[in-house]
Design a protein around this motif. Sequence first.
Motif, PDB file in Angstrom:
ATOM      1  N   ALA A   1      96.192  33.562  90.991  1.00 14.36           N
ATOM      2  CA  ALA A   1      96.656  32.678  92.062  1.00 14.36           C
ATOM      3  C   ALA A   1      95.485  32.160  92.887  1.00 14.36           C
ATOM      4  CB  ALA A   1      97.646  33.418  92.961  1.00 14.36           C
ATOM      5  N   GLU A   2      94.516  33.033  93.160  1.00 12.67           N
ATOM      6  CA  GLU A   2      93.347  32.581  93.925  1.00 12.67           C
ATOM      7  C   GLU A   2      92.578  31.514  93.156  1.00 12.67           C
ATOM      8  OE1 GLU A   2      89.240  34.217  96.041  1.00 12.67           O
ATOM      9  OE2 GLU A   2      90.609  35.645  95.082  1.00 12.67           O
ATOM     10  N   ALA A   3      92.478  31.680  91.820  1.00  6.99           N
ATOM     11  CA  ALA A   3      91.776  30.677  91.012  1.00  6.99           C
ATOM     12  C   ALA A   3      92.460  29.326  91.135  1.00  6.99           C
ATOM     13  CB  ALA A   3      91.727  31.121  89.557  1.00  6.99           C
ATOM     14  N   ARG A   4      93.778  29.320  91.073  1.00  3.64           N
ATOM     15  CA  ARG A   4      94.508  28.047  91.190  1.00  3.64           C
ATOM     16  C   ARG A   4      94.356  27.461  92.588  1.00  3.64           C
ATOM     17  NH1 ARG A   4     100.314  29.835  89.397  1.00  3.64           N
ATOM     18  NH2 ARG A   4     100.812  27.639  89.847  1.00  3.64           N
ATOM     19  N   TYR A   5      94.433  28.329  93.603  1.00  2.00           N
ATOM     20  CA  TYR A   5      94.281  27.853  94.978  1.00  2.00           C
ATOM     21  C   TYR A   5      92.897  27.226  95.190  1.00  2.00           C
ATOM     22  CZ  TYR A   5      93.536  28.060 100.025  1.00  2.00           C
ATOM     23  OH  TYR A   5      93.214  27.744 101.324  1.00  2.00           O
TER      24      TYR A   5
ATOM     25  N   ALA B   1      97.276  18.239  95.470  1.00  2.00           N
ATOM     26  CA  ALA B   1      98.648  18.425  95.958  1.00  2.00           C
ATOM     27  C   ALA B   1      99.538  19.025  94.872  1.00  2.00           C
ATOM     28  CB  ALA B   1      99.212  17.093  96.433  1.00  2.00           C
ATOM     29  N   ASP B   2      99.371  18.575  93.631  1.00  2.00           N
ATOM     30  CA  ASP B   2     100.174  19.122  92.530  1.00  2.00           C
ATOM     31  C   ASP B   2      99.912  20.623  92.346  1.00  2.00           C
ATOM     32  OD1 ASP B   2     101.240  16.646  92.046  1.00  2.00           O
ATOM     33  OD2 ASP B   2      99.864  16.156  90.406  1.00  2.00           O
ATOM     34  N   ILE B   3      98.651  21.030  92.475  1.00  2.00           N
ATOM     35  CA  ILE B   3      98.307  22.447  92.322  1.00  2.00           C
ATOM     36  C   ILE B   3      98.944  23.262  93.445  1.00  2.00           C
ATOM     37  CG2 ILE B   3      96.394  24.095  92.389  1.00  2.00           C
ATOM     38  CD1 ILE B   3      94.670  21.862  91.075  1.00  2.00           C
ATOM     39  N   TYR B   4      98.833  22.761  94.691  1.00  2.00           N
ATOM     40  CA  TYR B   4      99.405  23.487  95.830  1.00  2.00           C
ATOM     41  C   TYR B   4     100.922  23.599  95.690  1.00  2.00           C
ATOM     42  CZ  TYR B   4      94.867  22.696  98.118  1.00  2.00           C
ATOM     43  OH  TYR B   4      93.543  22.670  98.443  1.00  2.00           O
ATOM     44  N   ARG B   5     101.576  22.511  95.284  1.00  5.84           N
ATOM     45  CA  ARG B   5     103.044  22.541  95.125  1.00  5.84           C
ATOM     46  C   ARG B   5     103.456  23.572  94.078  1.00  5.84           C
ATOM     47  NH1 ARG B   5     105.641  18.335  97.633  1.00  5.84           N
ATOM     48  NH2 ARG B   5     104.449  16.407  97.976  1.00  5.84           N
ATOM     49  N   ALA B   6     102.700  23.608  92.967  1.00  6.36           N
ATOM     50  CA  ALA B   6     103.046  24.543  91.897  1.00  6.36           C
ATOM     51  C   ALA B   6     102.951  25.992  92.385  1.00  6.36           C
ATOM     52  CB  ALA B   6     102.129  24.325  90.696  1.00  6.36           C
TER      53      ALA B   6
ATOM     54  N   ILE C   1     103.323  27.017  95.509  1.00  7.97           N
ATOM     55  CA  ILE C   1     104.433  27.244  96.441  1.00  7.97           C
ATOM     56  C   ILE C   1     105.735  27.449  95.677  1.00  7.97           C
ATOM     57  CG2 ILE C   1     105.828  26.143  98.237  1.00  7.97           C
ATOM     58  CD1 ILE C   1     103.218  24.826  99.240  1.00  7.97           C
ATOM     59  N   GLU C   2     105.921  26.659  94.615  1.00  7.55           N
ATOM     60  CA  GLU C   2     107.138  26.790  93.806  1.00  7.55           C
ATOM     61  C   GLU C   2     107.178  28.133  93.088  1.00  7.55           C
ATOM     62  OE1 GLU C   2     107.000  23.349  91.344  1.00  7.55           O
ATOM     63  OE2 GLU C   2     107.470  21.966  92.990  1.00  7.55           O
ATOM     64  N   ASP C   3     106.026  28.594  92.612  1.00  7.01           N
ATOM     65  CA  ASP C   3     105.974  29.916  91.980  1.00  7.01           C
ATOM     66  C   ASP C   3     106.408  31.000  92.959  1.00  7.01           C
ATOM     67  OD1 ASP C   3     105.137  28.859  89.626  1.00  7.01           O
ATOM     68  OD2 ASP C   3     103.047  29.513  89.791  1.00  7.01           O
ATOM     69  N   SER C   4     105.945  30.848  94.203  1.00  6.60           N
ATOM     70  CA  SER C   4     106.309  31.832  95.223  1.00  6.60           C
ATOM     71  C   SER C   4     107.812  31.789  95.485  1.00  6.60           C
ATOM     72  CB  SER C   4     105.538  31.551  96.511  1.00  6.60           C
ATOM     73  OG  SER C   4     105.892  32.463  97.516  1.00  6.60           O
ATOM     74  N   ALA C   5     108.375  30.565  95.480  1.00  4.33           N
ATOM     75  CA  ALA C   5     109.816  30.427  95.714  1.00  4.33           C
ATOM     76  C   ALA C   5     110.622  31.085  94.598  1.00  4.33           C
ATOM     77  CB  ALA C   5     110.186  28.947  95.830  1.00  4.33           C
ATOM     78  N   ARG C   6     110.041  31.132  93.401  1.00  2.00           N
ATOM     79  CA  ARG C   6     110.723  31.785  92.269  1.00  2.00           C
ATOM     80  C   ARG C   6     110.409  33.271  92.231  1.00  2.00           C
ATOM     81  NH1 ARG C   6     109.076  26.958  89.518  1.00  2.00           N
ATOM     82  NH2 ARG C   6     107.242  28.064  88.687  1.00  2.00           N
ATOM     83  N   GLN C   7     109.860  33.774  93.346  1.00  5.51           N
ATOM     84  CA  GLN C   7     109.548  35.191  93.499  1.00  5.51           C
ATOM     85  C   GLN C   7     108.499  35.653  92.485  1.00  5.51           C
ATOM     86  OE1 GLN C   7     113.297  37.234  93.355  1.00  5.51           O
ATOM     87  NE2 GLN C   7     113.750  36.782  95.486  1.00  5.51           N
ATOM     88  N   ALA C   8     107.553  34.777  92.211  1.00  6.93           N
ATOM     89  CA  ALA C   8     106.436  35.177  91.361  1.00  6.93           C
ATOM     90  C   ALA C   8     105.427  35.892  92.239  1.00  6.93           C
ATOM     91  CB  ALA C   8     105.802  33.942  90.706  1.00  6.93           C
ATOM     92  N   ALA C   9     105.431  37.187  92.177  1.00 10.84           N
ATOM     93  CA  ALA C   9     104.621  37.975  93.099  1.00 10.84           C
ATOM     94  C   ALA C   9     103.138  37.652  92.995  1.00 10.84           C
ATOM     95  CB  ALA C   9     104.832  39.467  92.833  1.00 10.84           C
TER      96      ALA C   9
ATOM     97  N   PRO D   1      96.745  22.953 103.384  1.00 13.42           N
ATOM     98  CA  PRO D   1      96.001  21.967 102.584  1.00 13.42           C
ATOM     99  C   PRO D   1      96.906  20.954 101.887  1.00 13.42           C
ATOM    100  CG  PRO D   1      95.850  24.162 101.603  1.00 13.42           C
ATOM    101  CD  PRO D   1      96.434  24.332 102.952  1.00 13.42           C
ATOM    102  N   LEU D   2      98.138  21.363 101.517  1.00 12.91           N
ATOM    103  CA  LEU D   2      99.071  20.387 100.942  1.00 12.91           C
ATOM    104  C   LEU D   2      99.402  19.323 101.978  1.00 12.91           C
ATOM    105  CD1 LEU D   2     100.952  19.278  98.809  1.00 12.91           C
ATOM    106  CD2 LEU D   2     102.651  21.010  99.465  1.00 12.91           C
TER     107      LEU D   2
END
Length: 798
Positions: free
Chosen positions: A492-496, A512-517, A519-527, A539-540
């Motif tokens: 996650a840090e690498a993507r951020y 913006a696409d990277i940040y949204r992805a 956030i969406e992972d977090s919404a799907r409870q991707a720890a 930053p988004l």
Amino acid sequence: MLLISGVVTAVITAPRPDAARVFAQAEALLETGDFPSVLEVLNSGLRPYYERDLLLPEQQRRFHILRARTVYLGERKAGIELEENARAVNDEYAAALRLDPGPLESRDLFAWADVNITLARLDRALELASQLPPAERAGRGRLLKRIVERQLAGPRPDGEQVLRHIAEFLRDPQVTPADRAWALGRQAEFLMKEGRGGDAIAKILQTLPSLITEAPPDELGELYLLLGEAYAETGAFSEAGKRLEQALQLLLPGDPRRARALIQSARVDEQVHPAPAEGRAEAKQKYTTVIEQFAASEARLPALLGLGEVEGALGDAGASLRAYDELVTELGAGKRHPGVTIALATASLLDRARARLSAGETGLAIRYGALGQRLHAPDRTPPDLLLLLAQAHRKAAEEALAAGGPGAPAARRLVELSRVDPATREQARVHLIAAGDHYKRHADAVGIENNAGFGESLWHAADCFDLAGDSDRAIPLFADFARYFPGEPRQAEARYRLGQAQQSRGDYGTAADIYRALIEDSARQAASAGPFADACYVPLAQCLLMNAEAEDDAEAERLLEHVIQGGAGATSTPQFLGALVELGGQKVRRADYAGAIHHLEEAVARSEGGPQAESLRYSLADAYRLDARAIRGTLTHGMPDRQRQLLEETRLDRLRRAQSGFEEVRRALEARDARTLSALESLQLRNAAFYLGDCAFDLRDFEAAIHHYDGAREKYPSDPASLVAMVQIVNAYIEQGDLKRAETANERAIRFYKSLPPSVWADPDLPMTKDEWGAWLDSIARLMKDRASPASAGVSDP
């Protein structure tokens, strides 16, 4: 046809060259040892006839033999032994025998066998040596010696052959004590090569008494040398030291074996001396003796290696590096020694570098590592050395930045990068780029066989390039890490940070696409997204505010409000402070200064003592100033007196708060080294100086305003912003009714205005708005009207 017939007849009937005279001349020169002249005579006097086939077969054979002898003897006289010369001699003798297979003279058989030893064709050398007549037993013995020595010089000698040849050598009834000493030495040398040091010791001890009274001192000296080496090999260093001292007493000063004994004795001194420092000092002296007295010997290489190691152990890093540098230069020039391979020299340098890095001497670690790097082609540098250099350069960068103490996170180091002077910042950047390069090369080197090492170095390479501000090189590495290590905790840090790097180079859509992805992972409870998904909101929002789509601004504000309402972590998180700052800035851009002040006041309180404190205090002071001006604009509208009074009190309070904030910013930034100020901080310091005058002016404290404007003008005498101060001084004098001073100040402002090119007024950061320009025009009109009035017509300039 007649012409052709005549030419052929002339060639056939042409006289043979006087070959006998030329051969006699060449052989006479050969006897004198003038080998270059022999080759000149052969090549100029006989070769043209040889090539036209005008020499008799026996003359052609003689021509080849003379050339072989000349090259062989010339090389021996020069004291060199080159494979290309040996190959040439071999080819000449072979050509002679093809012309006439008759027997060669003994000296030619010896020379031909000798060059075959040089070419490592030992079976052919033995075959030729066996053709020597019995009277040439001494020559045959020398050849057998060379064959044995050549076999022992190889990495894996054939023990059966070596021992058979030694036994054959010893069967000669006329063998001397010197010969028997030589044979004993070679037997011991073979046993040591086989790792049988104890057997070598026993062999020498049992045989040496029979030779002590008969063998020459130098041969005995070699036996004591071998005995000392065998004892050292088995760990009996004290006994080794005694035998090596005996060897040094017997070997002559110029004997190359003495250099070998000195080196081995120095190594023993380092091991067994009761006072380690004294032992190293004695070893240093012996290594130095070898280097100085045996400069042309191959022993120079192990002496340089030993000196480099012992000087390092004694703490003289400069002398150690000089010895290693000379060693690396010698190895780079092609010099070799069986005990000093490039791999061994690299390992020694790597040990020194690791020790210096562990001791906190990062610069020395880099210098040792760089010497090791010189031993290899860029694409063949050992991975361990690449990793050491990467770690050392990374540590050097962190030391340069004084990065908030051990273990400070990368984000902290990034902030600190802007708070050091330019020279230090550049020094840190250079080290970070070097570290990134070496980490990347290490990742490439170990990628196939060590996936964990590949991932670790890939991450560090991306991290270093990112910290150095090189987004173009960081982006593909972060992308590779995210692609190849999906389950890694730093995914996650690498993507951020990939998003951060894309954002820093202006690719707001990709970021913006990277940040949204995330956030969406977090919404799907991707720890795995964890706190980095929370860190994406601000930053988004920044990316949405920076793009050209106005409709995205509302979404950006919703994201920021979401953070402030606790949707992305507690109020102590960096994103909470970031959201306050961004919302404050957005509301300033919308002229909602009261809303901006609300957010910025909280941001200032939360950033107290942090690296953003002064910048946020400036933004808050400027919001106070702008809100005061906005309130002043509303006071011209009709409204109840009570409301007008409250607004006026609010306006004055805003100005005082702005004045206090600008003064704090000015004092704090002026107290710092000007070289450590960022471009933004320098701009804020300049504007604070001018805005202090503006606040005093709007508070109608014209004396204070003139004081602040004068101070700003003196500090920035050539800055176009100084026109603001000059104009405001004019306006202040007019407000005070001092039109004469206003006139003088106005003339000064006009002269400064005319000295500047029109292009400077396009700078959006100048603290001079349309209001200031309009106020100046009003002041000029007022002065012109006063100048034209009858009351002032007769008044002369003071």
